[in-house]
Design an enzyme around this catalytic site. Structure first.
Site, mmCIF file in Angstrom:
data_model
loop_
_atom_site.group_PDB
_atom_site.id
_atom_site.type_symbol
_atom_site.label_atom_id
_atom_site.label_comp_id
_atom_site.label_asym_id
_atom_site.label_seq_id
_atom_site.Cartn_x
_atom_site.Cartn_y
_atom_site.Cartn_z
ATOM 1 N N SER A 17 -8.109 78.758 136.379
ATOM 2 C CA SER A 17 -7.112 79.220 135.428
ATOM 3 C C SER A 17 -5.896 78.417 135.955
ATOM 4 O O SER A 17 -5.435 78.453 137.013
ATOM 5 C CB SER A 17 -6.781 80.700 135.139
ATOM 6 N N THR A 64 -9.374 85.423 129.895
ATOM 7 C CA THR A 64 -10.002 84.448 129.469
ATOM 8 C C THR A 64 -11.687 84.532 129.502
ATOM 9 O O THR A 64 -12.156 85.556 129.491
ATOM 10 C CB THR A 64 -9.761 83.445 130.587
ATOM 11 N N LYS A 68 -13.038 87.672 126.182
ATOM 12 C CA LYS A 68 -12.069 88.014 125.103
ATOM 13 C C LYS A 68 -12.420 88.849 124.027
ATOM 14 O O LYS A 68 -11.966 89.606 123.460
ATOM 15 C CB LYS A 68 -11.774 86.695 124.272
ATOM 16 N N ASP A 105 -4.098 81.663 120.633
ATOM 17 C CA ASP A 105 -4.647 80.309 120.617
ATOM 18 C C ASP A 105 -3.904 79.665 119.548
ATOM 19 O O ASP A 105 -3.537 78.509 119.339
ATOM 20 C CB ASP A 105 -5.998 80.290 120.739
ATOM 21 N N GLY A 133 -16.724 77.069 117.371
ATOM 22 C CA GLY A 133 -16.749 78.370 118.245
ATOM 23 C C GLY A 133 -15.696 79.078 118.110
ATOM 24 O O GLY A 133 -14.948 79.391 117.160
ATOM 25 N N GLY A 134 -15.139 79.991 119.324
ATOM 26 C CA GLY A 134 -14.033 80.839 119.359
ATOM 27 C C GLY A 134 -12.789 79.975 119.066
ATOM 28 O O GLY A 134 -12.097 80.441 118.198
#
Ligand code: NAP
Length: 281
Positions: A17, A64, A68, A105, A133-134
């Site tokens: 990260s 992360t 989530k 995001d 996707g996410g």
């Protein structure tokens, strides 16, 4: 317990990260006595870790992959974005000990474009999102926030694009990859949210010829910073914005919640992350 505020990035693994670099820089820049660390949370204990968050000694955290969704389930209160995405990447405790979850995001995506391409959403017409996707959910949410009239979602697995359409309603349209040529000619924004084009993954192959040269092209993949998609788009004259800024901007709301100050995404923090990635700024 120490009175110094402590926040963390949590996930499994977390070593990769960049968040400690970003928050560490802001803590120093604003002279805040607090800390931000990486804390690995094994999947088998993830739900109880977030559910009993008050016992962690943290005022809040980033979440992360792969936690989530589990983090969102453990929260007492979710904001609208986290509810729409079924996933939370930023958590904080309120004064009554309730755990709040947000998904930043989408805000990071918007903050990046607002900073790098001011006015990009003035004619919020039709947008094309590659991937379902996410991250795609966050981008679709963000584009609808900015009143895009139609958001086309193109994905290898059509059902996943349809699931997003079901969540967000009639302004979103799911497509399989072979429809792309037909929808690009009307787009004012093209966003790649697939993992394609990332270092170590398969290349992203898109024929940009139907896309108007006025359309903004952005990629949320940021390793490499200039992806092949962005390079191709830049060479034909499209305005382009890379995805590194999204990573930086998505960190802003959490820092503000935990440490009480809205941080600025400046050149220095971008350069620090580039250096951390092994890329010379
Ligand atoms: P995800 O949920 O795993 O989704 C991956 C997407 O990529 C899916 O749409 C998947 O299609 C597609 N895909 C993967 N391999 C493919 C292939 N060989 N051919 C066609 N499509 C393929 O991942 P995510 O969380 O959405 O993240 C996606 C990317 O965004 C990652 O590279 C991530 O690092 C980046 N990201 C960047 C930021 C930022 O701040 N800049 C934030 C979040 C994510 P299928 O559904 O058909 O499998």
């Amino acid at each position: 317990m120490s009175r110094l505020k402590k926040a963390a990035v949590t996930g499994w693994p977390v070593d990769h990260s960049r968040s400690p670099v970003i928050h560490g820089y802001w803590l120093k820049k604003y002279g805040i006595e607090g800390s931000y660390v990486a804390r690995a949370v094994p999947p088998e204990t993830a739900f109880s870790f977030y559910r009993d968050f008050a016992g962690s000694g943290l005022v809040g955290c980033n979440v992360t992959v792969p936690h989530k969704e589990v983090a969102a389930r453990a929260c007492d209160i979710l904001d609208e974005a986290a509810q729409a995405m079924g996933a939370a990447n930023t958590l904080w405790l309120d004064d009554d000990g309730r755990l709040h979850g947000s998904n930043t995001d989408g805000l990071g995506f918007l903050g990046n474009l607002d900073q790098q391409a001011p006015g990009w959403d003035r004619k919020a017409g039709s947008a094309v999102v590659l991937g379902a996707g996410g991250a795609a959910r966050a981008i679709v949410w963000a584009l609808l926030e900015r009143k895009f009239t139609t958001v086309h979602i193109v994905n290898r697995t059509l059902q996943k694009a349809r699931d997003i359409q079901e969540t967000f309603g009639s302004q979103t349209i799911a497509h399989s990859w072979d429809n792309l040529g037909k929808i690009l000619d009307n787009a004012s924004v093209l966003v790649n949210t697939t993992a394609l084009g990332m270092t170590g993954k398969d290349p992203l192959r898109v024929d940009l010829s139907p896309l108007p040269v006025s359309a903004l092209v952005t990629d949320i993949v940021y390793v490499p910073v200039e992806t092949e998609l962005l390079k191709q788009a830049r060479q034909r004259g499209n305005p382009v914005v890379d995805g590194l800024g999204m990573l930086l901007h998505q960190a802003v709301p959490g820092f503000e919640k935990w440490f009480g100050r809205q941080p600025e995404v400046d050149e220095t923090v971008r350069d620090l992350v580039l250096k951390d990635m092994g890329v010379a700024p």
